[in-house]
Design a protein around this motif. Structure first.
Motif, short mmCIF file in Angstrom:
data_model
loop_
_atom_site.label_atom_id
_atom_site.label_comp_id
_atom_site.label_asym_id
_atom_site.label_seq_id
_atom_site.Cartn_x
_atom_site.Cartn_y
_atom_site.Cartn_z
N ARG A 164 47.35 35.78 40.69
CA ARG A 164 46.55 36.72 39.90
C ARG A 164 45.12 36.21 39.72
O ARG A 164 44.16 36.97 39.81
N LYS A 218 43.27 36.61 43.01
CA LYS A 218 42.97 38.02 43.25
C LYS A 218 41.81 38.49 42.37
O LYS A 218 40.89 39.17 42.85
N SER A 219 41.80 38.11 41.10
CA SER A 219 40.72 38.55 40.21
C SER A 219 39.39 37.91 40.58
O SER A 219 38.35 38.55 40.52
N LYS A 239 38.07 39.65 43.69
CA LYS A 239 37.56 40.97 43.31
C LYS A 239 36.20 40.82 42.62
O LYS A 239 35.27 41.60 42.87
N SER A 277 44.36 34.51 33.23
CA SER A 277 45.33 35.46 33.76
C SER A 277 45.39 36.65 32.81
O SER A 277 45.02 36.53 31.63
N PRO A 278 45.82 37.80 33.29
CA PRO A 278 45.88 38.98 32.42
C PRO A 278 46.76 38.73 31.20
O PRO A 278 47.88 38.25 31.32
#
Length: 92
Positions: free
Chosen positions: A38, A41-42, A45, A73-74
């Motif tokens: 994650r 990926k963030s 992005k 992380s989210p």
């Protein structure tokens, strides 16, 4: 020879992994792997969006811009921290 893995081979690989690492450590390892994915990926992005913003950004950014916050992380608010973006101090 090594091109195709059938059900017996996959089951054997899973059994070997469980024996090597133990059943108690596997959920923690999977959780940390998910967090890492994650974060990666963030960040990827964010890098893509930063590149697009630099192409479309005006010469002087607004002065009232707030610092960007990077989260680990989210949903993880304990490790969030504001980041001050570097400013261009060169004279034209």
């Amino acid at each position: 020879m090594f091109g195709r893995l059938g059900a017996p081979e996959i089951i054997l690989i899973i059994v070997v992994i469980v024996l090597l690492f133990g059943a108690k450590k596997l959920p923690d390892m999977a959780r940390s792997l998910g967090k890492s994915a994650r974060i990666l990926k963030s960040e990827a992005k964010a890098m893509k969006s930063d590149g697009k913003q630099q192409e479309q950004a005006p010469a002087d950014p607004p002065a009232s811009e707030q610092p960007r916050t990077i989260q680990a992380s989210p949903g993880d608010v304990t490790s969030s921290r504001p980041v001050t973006e570097p400013t261009d101090t060169t004279q034209r």
